[in-house]
Design a protein around this motif. Structure first.
Motif, PDB file in Angstrom:
ATOM      1  N   TRP A  87     -25.336   5.002  19.517  1.00 52.32           N
ATOM      2  CA  TRP A  87     -24.145   4.213  19.661  1.00 52.32           C
ATOM      3  C   TRP A  87     -24.079   2.836  18.622  1.00 52.32           C
ATOM      4  O   TRP A  87     -22.783   2.986  17.981  1.00 52.32           O
ATOM      5  N   ALA A  88     -25.662   2.946  18.407  1.00 52.19           N
ATOM      6  CA  ALA A  88     -25.245   2.459  16.936  1.00 52.19           C
ATOM      7  C   ALA A  88     -24.428   3.042  16.050  1.00 52.19           C
ATOM      8  O   ALA A  88     -23.556   2.333  14.872  1.00 52.19           O
ATOM      9  N   LYS A  89     -24.656   3.742  15.797  1.00 56.59           N
ATOM     10  CA  LYS A  89     -24.256   4.735  13.956  1.00 56.59           C
ATOM     11  C   LYS A  89     -22.492   5.066  14.951  1.00 56.59           C
ATOM     12  O   LYS A  89     -21.949   4.745  14.356  1.00 56.59           O
ATOM     13  N   ALA A  90     -22.765   5.166  16.215  1.00 56.33           N
ATOM     14  CA  ALA A  90     -20.698   5.038  16.452  1.00 56.33           C
ATOM     15  C   ALA A  90     -20.231   3.708  16.321  1.00 56.33           C
ATOM     16  O   ALA A  90     -18.893   4.205  16.276  1.00 56.33           O
ATOM     17  N   HIS A  91     -21.093   2.979  16.078  1.00 58.62           N
ATOM     18  CA  HIS A  91     -20.056   2.193  16.185  1.00 58.62           C
ATOM     19  C   HIS A  91     -20.571   1.114  14.848  1.00 58.62           C
ATOM     20  O   HIS A  91     -21.206  -0.237  15.033  1.00 58.62           O
ATOM     21  N   GLY A  92     -20.735   1.277  13.541  1.00 54.77           N
ATOM     22  CA  GLY A  92     -20.852   1.057  12.829  1.00 54.77           C
ATOM     23  C   GLY A  92     -21.884   0.147  12.227  1.00 54.77           C
ATOM     24  O   GLY A  92     -22.501  -0.080  11.070  1.00 54.77           O
ATOM     25  N   HIS A  93     -23.518   0.224  13.200  1.00 59.00           N
ATOM     26  CA  HIS A  93     -24.497  -0.156  13.019  1.00 59.00           C
ATOM     27  C   HIS A  93     -25.048   0.586  11.488  1.00 59.00           C
ATOM     28  O   HIS A  93     -25.168   1.872  11.729  1.00 59.00           O
ATOM     29  N   ALA A 108     -27.028  -6.283  20.192  1.00 55.70           N
ATOM     30  CA  ALA A 108     -25.553  -6.068  20.313  1.00 55.70           C
ATOM     31  C   ALA A 108     -25.277  -4.616  21.349  1.00 55.70           C
ATOM     32  O   ALA A 108     -24.611  -4.791  22.237  1.00 55.70           O
ATOM     33  N   TYR A 109     -26.432  -3.791  21.142  1.00 54.58           N
ATOM     34  CA  TYR A 109     -26.425  -2.611  22.681  1.00 54.58           C
ATOM     35  C   TYR A 109     -26.066  -2.767  23.576  1.00 54.58           C
ATOM     36  O   TYR A 109     -25.302  -2.595  24.701  1.00 54.58           O
ATOM     37  N   ALA A 112     -22.957  -4.487  24.866  1.00 53.62           N
ATOM     38  CA  ALA A 112     -21.857  -3.963  24.570  1.00 53.62           C
ATOM     39  C   ALA A 112     -22.070  -2.836  26.148  1.00 53.62           C
ATOM     40  O   ALA A 112     -20.899  -2.507  26.478  1.00 53.62           O
ATOM     41  N   GLU A 117     -15.679  -2.546  27.906  1.00 59.51           N
ATOM     42  CA  GLU A 117     -14.998  -1.552  26.474  1.00 59.51           C
ATOM     43  C   GLU A 117     -13.325  -2.337  26.820  1.00 59.51           C
ATOM     44  O   GLU A 117     -12.961  -1.742  27.981  1.00 59.51           O
TER      45      GLU A 117
END
Length: 141
Positions: A87-93, A108-109, A112, A117
């Motif tokens: 999730w973090a990679k997909a959302h730019g973290h 943040a996860y 979310a 969404e």
């Protein structure tokens, strides 16, 4: 009639007054020894330099006997960590591939997961009037 437990010093096998049972772990094996006050003082004296520099291990306590539960918990934790990383990679973290996940990313996860969404139209803009993906069958009751 009550049962009585009488401890005998394991070193001299004679002393019974003031004998205490000491539990300790050495290299992964748990031990216990019964010592009288004199031998207990010697034990304390030998350990004193180590105790000055030692750390108290976090999460101490009895180990679980049911290893299936422990393994399941570890595998569940690993699966959850993978979900968070993906999730973090997909959302730019930025998130490391291994090791602890930074607290801001975990927070943040978590946010979310509790917030719906936003709907996005085919043009890539948010559509405020979009229908939710699933209808609540209990709405309006």
């Amino acid at each position: 009639m009550a049962d009585r437990l009488i401890l005998v010093d394991d070193l001299d096998e004679e002393s019974i007054k003031g004998v205490e049972r000491i539990d300790f772990t050495w290299r992964g094996t748990e031990y216990e020894v019964d010592l009288n006050p004199e031998h207990l003082a010697e034990y304390d004296e030998v350990l004193a330099p180590l105790l000055k520099v030692a750390r108290v291990k976090q999460g101490t306590g009895r180990k679980r006997r049911n290893t299936d539960k422990a393994d399941k918990s570890k595998s569940e934790a690993a699966a959850e960590a993978k979900k968070v990383r993906d999730w973090a990679k997909a959302h730019g973290h930025e998130v490391p591939g291994r090791g602890p996940i930074p607290a801001p990313v975990r927070e943040a996860y978590a946010r979310a997961q509790t917030e719906p969404e936003p709907s996005v139209s085919s043009q890539g803009t948010q559509d405020a009037a979009a229908e939710p993906a699933t209808q609540n069958p209990y709405a309006g009751r």
